[in-house]
Design a protein around this motif. Sequence first.
Motif, PDB file in Angstrom:
ATOM      1  N   ALA A  54      -1.983  -0.748  -1.772  1.00  0.00           N
ATOM      2  CA  ALA A  54      -2.709  -1.958  -2.145  1.00  0.00           C
ATOM      3  C   ALA A  54      -4.070  -1.640  -2.742  1.00  0.00           C
ATOM      4  CB  ALA A  54      -2.878  -2.859  -0.918  1.00  0.00           C
ATOM      5  N   ALA A  55      -4.566  -0.414  -2.520  1.00  0.00           N
ATOM      6  CA  ALA A  55      -5.918  -0.062  -2.956  1.00  0.00           C
ATOM      7  C   ALA A  55      -5.946   0.539  -4.353  1.00  0.00           C
ATOM      8  CB  ALA A  55      -6.537   0.915  -1.956  1.00  0.00           C
ATOM      9  N   ILE A  56      -4.777   0.778  -4.945  1.00  0.00           N
ATOM     10  CA  ILE A  56      -4.691   1.428  -6.260  1.00  0.00           C
ATOM     11  C   ILE A  56      -4.172   0.423  -7.279  1.00  0.00           C
ATOM     12  CG2 ILE A  56      -3.561   3.278  -7.566  1.00  0.00           C
ATOM     13  CD1 ILE A  56      -3.425   4.841  -4.921  1.00  0.00           C
ATOM     14  N   PRO A  57      -4.836   0.289  -8.426  1.00  0.00           N
ATOM     15  CA  PRO A  57      -4.355  -0.654  -9.456  1.00  0.00           C
ATOM     16  C   PRO A  57      -2.902  -0.372  -9.818  1.00  0.00           C
ATOM     17  CG  PRO A  57      -6.523   0.223 -10.043  1.00  0.00           C
ATOM     18  CD  PRO A  57      -6.072   0.981  -8.836  1.00  0.00           C
ATOM     19  N   LEU A  83       4.569  12.134   3.842  1.00  0.00           N
ATOM     20  CA  LEU A  83       3.837  11.191   2.995  1.00  0.00           C
ATOM     21  C   LEU A  83       3.785   9.848   3.711  1.00  0.00           C
ATOM     22  CD1 LEU A  83       2.466  10.333   0.353  1.00  0.00           C
ATOM     23  CD2 LEU A  83       4.728   9.849  -0.589  1.00  0.00           C
ATOM     24  N   PHE A  84       2.571   9.358   3.927  1.00  0.00           N
ATOM     25  CA  PHE A  84       2.385   8.054   4.564  1.00  0.00           C
ATOM     26  C   PHE A  84       1.969   7.054   3.497  1.00  0.00           C
ATOM     27  CE2 PHE A  84      -0.737   5.137   6.769  1.00  0.00           C
ATOM     28  CZ  PHE A  84       0.240   4.303   7.287  1.00  0.00           C
ATOM     29  N   MET A  85       2.827   6.075   3.251  1.00  0.00           N
ATOM     30  CA  MET A  85       2.545   5.034   2.263  1.00  0.00           C
ATOM     31  C   MET A  85       2.187   3.755   2.997  1.00  0.00           C
ATOM     32  SD  MET A  85       5.556   5.728  -0.565  1.00  0.00           S
ATOM     33  CE  MET A  85       4.934   4.414  -1.613  1.00  0.00           C
ATOM     34  N   ASP A  86       0.898   3.434   2.998  1.00  0.00           N
ATOM     35  CA  ASP A  86       0.434   2.214   3.646  1.00  0.00           C
ATOM     36  C   ASP A  86       0.534   1.047   2.668  1.00  0.00           C
ATOM     37  OD1 ASP A  86      -0.540   0.610   5.615  1.00  0.00           O
ATOM     38  OD2 ASP A  86      -2.572   1.419   5.615  1.00  0.00           O
ATOM     39  N   GLU A  87       0.714  -0.148   3.217  1.00  0.00           N
ATOM     40  CA  GLU A  87       0.851  -1.373   2.410  1.00  0.00           C
ATOM     41  C   GLU A  87       1.973  -1.218   1.378  1.00  0.00           C
ATOM     42  OE1 GLU A  87      -0.614  -3.719   3.599  1.00  0.00           O
ATOM     43  OE2 GLU A  87      -2.401  -2.971   4.592  1.00  0.00           O
ATOM     44  N   VAL A  88       3.136  -0.746   1.847  1.00  0.00           N
ATOM     45  CA  VAL A  88       4.252  -0.498   0.944  1.00  0.00           C
ATOM     46  C   VAL A  88       4.785  -1.801   0.335  1.00  0.00           C
ATOM     47  CG1 VAL A  88       6.094  -0.637   2.681  1.00  0.00           C
ATOM     48  CG2 VAL A  88       6.342   0.913   0.742  1.00  0.00           C
ATOM     49  N   LEU A 144       1.609   8.361  -7.402  1.00  0.00           N
ATOM     50  CA  LEU A 144       2.765   8.765  -6.596  1.00  0.00           C
ATOM     51  C   LEU A 144       3.486   9.968  -7.191  1.00  0.00           C
ATOM     52  CD1 LEU A 144       4.318   5.299  -5.649  1.00  0.00           C
ATOM     53  CD2 LEU A 144       3.299   6.954  -4.082  1.00  0.00           C
ATOM     54  N   PHE A 145       3.703   9.950  -8.502  1.00  0.00           N
ATOM     55  CA  PHE A 145       4.575  10.942  -9.126  1.00  0.00           C
ATOM     56  C   PHE A 145       3.857  11.923 -10.040  1.00  0.00           C
ATOM     57  CE2 PHE A 145       7.101   6.982  -8.558  1.00  0.00           C
ATOM     58  CZ  PHE A 145       7.850   7.425  -7.484  1.00  0.00           C
ATOM     59  N   GLY A 146       2.560  11.686 -10.313  1.00  0.00           N
ATOM     60  CA  GLY A 146       1.814  12.579 -11.191  1.00  0.00           C
ATOM     61  C   GLY A 146       2.078  12.295 -12.658  1.00  0.00           C
ATOM     62  N   HIS A 147       1.351  12.986 -13.518  1.00  0.00           N
ATOM     63  CA  HIS A 147       1.566  12.822 -14.957  1.00  0.00           C
ATOM     64  C   HIS A 147       1.211  14.113 -15.688  1.00  0.00           C
ATOM     65  CE1 HIS A 147      -2.798  11.485 -14.702  1.00  0.00           C
ATOM     66  NE2 HIS A 147      -2.855  12.455 -15.598  1.00  0.00           N
ATOM     67  N   GLU A 148       1.742  14.228 -16.905  1.00  0.00           N
ATOM     68  CA  GLU A 148       1.421  15.357 -17.762  1.00  0.00           C
ATOM     69  C   GLU A 148       0.237  14.996 -18.650  1.00  0.00           C
ATOM     70  OE1 GLU A 148       2.727  18.224 -17.532  1.00  0.00           O
ATOM     71  OE2 GLU A 148       4.464  17.804 -16.269  1.00  0.00           O
TER      72      GLU A 148
END
Length: 513
Positions: free
Chosen positions: A264-267, A302-307, A275-279
């Motif tokens: 919830a804290a990430i746009p 991996l702990f995903m809060d506010e899933v 989550l998956f990274g980027h090149e």
Amino acid sequence: MNHHLTQTSDRQARRYRSLLEVAEVISLRRDLDELFRELAQRLPAVVHVNYVALSLYDPDRNLMRLHTLQANVPAEIVGGLEAPIEACPDGFVWKNQRSVLVPDLSKEVRWSRVIQLMREDGARSCCFVPLTTALRKLGAMGFTSSKSEAWDREDLEFLEQVGRQVAVAVENVLAYQEISRLKDKLAQEKLYLEDEIHTEHNFTEIIGESKALKRVLKQAETVASTDSTVLIQGETGTGKELIARAIHNLSGRRERTFVKINCAAIPMGLLESELFGHERGAFTGAIAQKIGRFELAHQGTLFMDEVGDIPLELQAKLLRVLQEQEFERLGSTKTIKVNVRLVTATNRDLPRMISDKAFRSDLYYRLNVFPILLPPLRERREDIPLLVRYFAQKYSRRMNKQIEAISAETMEALTWYDWPGNIRELENMIERAVILSQESTLFVPLTELNLSTETGPHSRVSTLESAEREHILRILNETNWVIAGPSGAAARLGMKRTTLQHKMKKLNISRPS
């Protein structure tokens, strides 16, 4: 005759100079795209080349992947193409360790799909040479020309020499990239480990003796030894992250990283990248490669809060990671395999979100393998005095204050307040109380609590009495109305038998007939 020998000598001299230039370019480049771009510009001075390509063998998927393609003609460059070893000339070269020269693409019957793509790009002939070092077979280097019959035997030998130099460079660059990736991963792991070290709570510091809390801890202990996905549900501030850490600390993954992310804290636009990274270059602003949380949590948790706040379009990709334990970074076609134990948490009603088409039912079933429901603080009031004392000691030590007591009236008020913000709200209140306390008795600004939960003329006292009566009745029912003894209601409530009997009389509580 002499003229012909002179031409041959000049040609060889130019090629030797070209090989020296290639060696110089190789020594200066740590980026394969830049290296092959330079080769595409320099080689036409001595041999007819329009495209220069690098294909690397992918051992995880047993196929050839086009790593980079550079041209010295106007072209629509397409990267990331993949093909089975048997379906492409670069695969043939890698497998058999010998070059392939196709003088006329229109007459080549092998590798039809790849040959067709070359012809669509205007190629009339192609050549592939092995990229092999003393340590390993890396892949193949490809050349295409807009001319048929573009190369003779000497040209092929020259391109093989180029390939031998480039193979060493490619191996060095791949090693450099791997070292950089590992350094970046270690640096980020260190950050997370430091974060974990500096976190105030761990499993041994989960405070409480209530049956409700012990039931949750027993569940955490039971599931910790497995790799099952856990869904922790509960109101905001109930300590969902503490339970997630407890599961990790009790598991076989305890020596590896515990990575957390608050969805919830990430746009929304950045959550997939987190989550998956980027090149590098995957989107505007992606100036460097980024390792995602899944990759960082490899072999750990991996702990995903506010899933419940994950956008619907991203839920399908998360489901795939759970099912296949693999994903691709943004801007990449390379599949990354991971071994991650997932623990999620939410304060939202996921079944209702499924009904509202805001959450995928198949993802919910994958997350809800082992549900743990955290009780709100109002359902474990007997833990409140313990928490008050713990937080008072914690912040008095931090602020170098001597807080030695708390009045019975204050503790009672804190115990019977409903704490809509749960433990987080209680901790904030006690921290503020320590700041305000000037003497050895904790001063709690009770007037700041919204103790009246109803509108209208009800007083704070009547609201507290109602909550107290409800709580005592619940404990009496749980103990089958046994008041005295170590397992009786008085002991559960932390008061003397006579005090409980007095309160029961005052609150008009009597055993039902």
